[in-house]
Design a protein around this motif. Structure first.
Motif, PDB file in Angstrom:
ATOM      1  N   LEU A  92       2.800  37.844 -16.493  1.00 14.72           N
ATOM      2  CA  LEU A  92       3.673  38.397 -17.518  1.00 14.72           C
ATOM      3  C   LEU A  92       3.399  39.884 -17.707  1.00 14.72           C
ATOM      4  N   GLU A  93       4.476  40.662 -17.885  1.00 13.34           N
ATOM      5  CA  GLU A  93       4.343  42.104 -18.092  1.00 13.34           C
ATOM      6  C   GLU A  93       4.159  42.388 -19.584  1.00 13.34           C
ATOM      7  N   MET A  94       2.910  42.402 -20.040  1.00 13.47           N
ATOM      8  CA  MET A  94       2.603  42.665 -21.436  1.00 13.47           C
ATOM      9  C   MET A  94       1.190  43.213 -21.528  1.00 13.47           C
ATOM     10  N   ASP A  95       1.005  44.123 -22.466  1.00 12.74           N
ATOM     11  CA  ASP A  95      -0.312  44.722 -22.686  1.00 12.74           C
ATOM     12  C   ASP A  95      -0.963  44.057 -23.892  1.00 12.74           C
ATOM     13  N   LEU A  96      -2.101  43.423 -23.674  1.00 13.89           N
ATOM     14  CA  LEU A  96      -2.830  42.798 -24.771  1.00 13.89           C
ATOM     15  C   LEU A  96      -3.589  43.868 -25.546  1.00 13.89           C
ATOM     16  N   LEU A  97      -3.427  43.871 -26.852  1.00 13.35           N
ATOM     17  CA  LEU A  97      -4.074  44.870 -27.702  1.00 13.35           C
ATOM     18  C   LEU A  97      -5.285  44.301 -28.424  1.00 13.35           C
ATOM     19  N   ALA A  98      -5.137  43.132 -28.997  1.00  6.23           N
ATOM     20  CA  ALA A  98      -6.240  42.553 -29.770  1.00  6.23           C
ATOM     21  C   ALA A  98      -5.956  41.088 -30.047  1.00  6.23           C
ATOM     22  N   VAL A  99      -6.998  40.388 -30.418  1.00  7.09           N
ATOM     23  CA  VAL A  99      -6.902  38.984 -30.819  1.00  7.09           C
ATOM     24  C   VAL A  99      -7.592  38.847 -32.165  1.00  7.09           C
ATOM     25  N   ASP A 100      -6.942  38.148 -33.079  1.00  9.46           N
ATOM     26  CA  ASP A 100      -7.519  37.937 -34.408  1.00  9.46           C
ATOM     27  C   ASP A 100      -7.519  36.450 -34.726  1.00  9.46           C
ATOM     28  N   ILE A 101      -8.474  36.046 -35.536  1.00  4.99           N
ATOM     29  CA  ILE A 101      -8.573  34.654 -35.966  1.00  4.99           C
ATOM     30  C   ILE A 101      -8.170  34.571 -37.430  1.00  4.99           C
ATOM     31  N   VAL A 102      -7.156  33.794 -37.689  1.00  5.91           N
ATOM     32  CA  VAL A 102      -6.636  33.626 -39.041  1.00  5.91           C
ATOM     33  C   VAL A 102      -6.933  32.198 -39.494  1.00  5.91           C
ATOM     34  N   GLU A 103      -7.446  32.087 -40.711  1.00  6.42           N
ATOM     35  CA  GLU A 103      -7.739  30.777 -41.283  1.00  6.42           C
ATOM     36  C   GLU A 103      -6.939  30.625 -42.571  1.00  6.42           C
ATOM     37  N   PRO A 104      -5.667  30.215 -42.463  1.00 11.48           N
ATOM     38  CA  PRO A 104      -4.829  30.108 -43.666  1.00 11.48           C
ATOM     39  C   PRO A 104      -5.357  29.076 -44.656  1.00 11.48           C
ATOM     40  N   GLU A 105      -6.016  28.047 -44.150  1.00 11.23           N
ATOM     41  CA  GLU A 105      -6.594  27.005 -44.994  1.00 11.23           C
ATOM     42  C   GLU A 105      -7.972  26.652 -44.449  1.00 11.23           C
ATOM     43  N   PRO A 106      -8.868  26.175 -45.301  1.00  9.92           N
ATOM     44  CA  PRO A 106     -10.196  25.768 -44.829  1.00  9.92           C
ATOM     45  C   PRO A 106     -10.087  24.685 -43.755  1.00  9.92           C
ATOM     46  N   GLY A 107     -10.770  24.925 -42.646  1.00 10.55           N
ATOM     47  CA  GLY A 107     -10.758  23.959 -41.560  1.00 10.55           C
ATOM     48  C   GLY A 107      -9.660  24.170 -40.543  1.00 10.55           C
ATOM     49  N   ILE A 146      -4.173  49.512 -34.101  1.00  6.02           N
ATOM     50  CA  ILE A 146      -4.905  48.283 -33.827  1.00  6.02           C
ATOM     51  C   ILE A 146      -6.102  48.537 -32.922  1.00  6.02           C
ATOM     52  N   THR A 147      -5.894  49.306 -31.864  1.00  5.63           N
ATOM     53  CA  THR A 147      -6.976  49.518 -30.895  1.00  5.63           C
ATOM     54  C   THR A 147      -7.947  50.600 -31.337  1.00  5.63           C
ATOM     55  N   GLY A 148      -7.479  51.558 -32.173  1.00  2.46           N
ATOM     56  CA  GLY A 148      -8.358  52.636 -32.618  1.00  2.46           C
ATOM     57  C   GLY A 148      -8.523  53.706 -31.556  1.00  2.46           C
ATOM     58  N   GLY A 205     -11.270  65.342 -32.655  1.00  2.00           N
ATOM     59  CA  GLY A 205     -12.619  64.805 -32.540  1.00  2.00           C
ATOM     60  C   GLY A 205     -12.975  63.793 -33.609  1.00  2.00           C
ATOM     61  N   ARG A 206     -12.016  63.445 -34.467  1.00  2.00           N
ATOM     62  CA  ARG A 206     -12.254  62.471 -35.529  1.00  2.00           C
ATOM     63  C   ARG A 206     -11.481  61.189 -35.245  1.00  2.00           C
ATOM     64  N   ASP A 207     -11.853  60.104 -35.945  1.00  2.00           N
ATOM     65  CA  ASP A 207     -11.122  58.845 -35.802  1.00  2.00           C
ATOM     66  C   ASP A 207      -9.659  59.040 -36.162  1.00  2.00           C
ATOM     67  N   LEU A 208      -8.788  58.269 -35.531  1.00  2.00           N
ATOM     68  CA  LEU A 208      -7.360  58.387 -35.785  1.00  2.00           C
ATOM     69  C   LEU A 208      -7.053  58.163 -37.268  1.00  2.00           C
ATOM     70  N   CYS A 209      -6.153  58.964 -37.788  1.00  2.00           N
ATOM     71  CA  CYS A 209      -5.800  58.862 -39.210  1.00  2.00           C
ATOM     72  C   CYS A 209      -5.286  57.472 -39.565  1.00  2.00           C
ATOM     73  N   CYS A 210      -4.510  56.868 -38.650  1.00  2.25           N
ATOM     74  CA  CYS A 210      -3.905  55.572 -38.952  1.00  2.25           C
ATOM     75  C   CYS A 210      -4.941  54.456 -39.010  1.00  2.25           C
ATOM     76  N   THR A 211      -6.144  54.695 -38.485  1.00  3.71           N
ATOM     77  CA  THR A 211      -7.187  53.679 -38.545  1.00  3.71           C
ATOM     78  C   THR A 211      -8.156  53.925 -39.683  1.00  3.71           C
ATOM     79  N   THR A 212      -7.971  55.016 -40.419  1.00  7.02           N
ATOM     80  CA  THR A 212      -8.901  55.321 -41.508  1.00  7.02           C
ATOM     81  C   THR A 212      -8.193  55.309 -42.860  1.00  7.02           C
ATOM     82  N   PHE A 213      -7.490  56.385 -43.195  1.00  8.67           N
ATOM     83  CA  PHE A 213      -6.928  56.500 -44.535  1.00  8.67           C
ATOM     84  C   PHE A 213      -5.411  56.403 -44.598  1.00  8.67           C
TER      85      PHE A 213
END
Length: 250
Positions: free
Chosen positions: A70-85, A129-131, A137-145
């Protein structure tokens, strides 16, 4: 500083660390997030386990996407827990074309043993998302403030002297840098006070003609006697200003 807190997100409270000391504010921002409280040891341990699990899940997702060609760039994976368990793996990706997930999602759900949520990311959000690090020379503005990046047009770049080289003000996201927006008033005030290019001015080095502006350093370049000197704006006096000064004294 250093305390672990529960930070509110659309997917539920996330364990985050306080990196800035407390400050007293006079105006309460109605949109400022309110943390649910301190995170306990169990929640901190679970967050650490999720960080390790995310790295493992990302490798699995990369393998499966490669198998499906598949032609897609993976950026990140997150784990979401909408409910316990319960556990949901959110996969953030970028793609210039429509992606057919009919075979991919069932395969991923089987290997990860949980529900899979595919989330396409566009615009400036991939860099958030990727930072990364900007040209300053500083962190990207969109990832900080910077919570909500605004649309940036070439007019802002032109008024700040970058119209001839758009690449110089292109950010990691491939779009014009966000700092062009909130630095624009600074350039506007400087241009209103500085003499125009080509205007004759008086400087500590003698009478000359303005050949350039440098808003960040609050100075102008002046051609004086066959050489170009950089003069602070406060030390430059235009012919009209000098005439008005003489009239005031008289």
């Amino acid at each position: 500083m250093g305390d672990w807190v529960l930070y509110p997100t659309p997917d539920g409270d996330e364990v985050a660390r306080c990196v800035w000391g407390p400050e007293e504010v006079h105006d309460v921002d109605p949109v400022a997030p309110r943390c649910a409280g301190l995170a306990d040891h169990k929640q901190v341990r679970r967050a650490a386990e999720n960080r390790v699990q995310r790295e493992q899940d990302l490798e699995v997702v990369r393998e499966v996407v490669a198998e499906h060609h598949l032609e897609m760039d993976l950026l990140a994976v997150d784990i979401v827990e909408p409910e316990p368990g319960s556990r949901v793996v959110a996969i953030y990706y970028r793609s210039a074309h429509r992606v057919d997930f009919r075979a991919l999602v069932p395969d991923l759900a089987g290997r990860l043993r949980c529900r899979v949520d595919m989330r396409q990311v566009t615009g400036r959000n991939p860099a958030r998302i990727t930072g990364g690090v900007g040209v300053c020379g500083r962190d990207l503005c969109c990832t900080t403030f910077l919570d909500e990046p605004e649309a940036i047009g070439m007019r802002l770049a032109a008024e700040q002297g970058f119209s001839s080289n758009p690449l110089a003000v292109t950010g990691a996201c491939g779009k014009l840098m966000c700092c062009l927006r909130y630095e624009h008033p600074y350039y506007t005030d400087f241009n209103a006070a500085a003499p125009a290019v080509g205007q004759t001015v008086e400087t500590p080095s003698g009478t000359g003609r303005v050949v350039g502006h440098d808003a960040p350093s609050q100075s102008v370049q002046v051609a004086v006697g066959g050489r170009t000197v950089s003069c602070p704006l406060v030390s430059v006096c235009t012919t009209a200003a000098r005439r008005r000064s003489r009239e005031d004294r008289s």
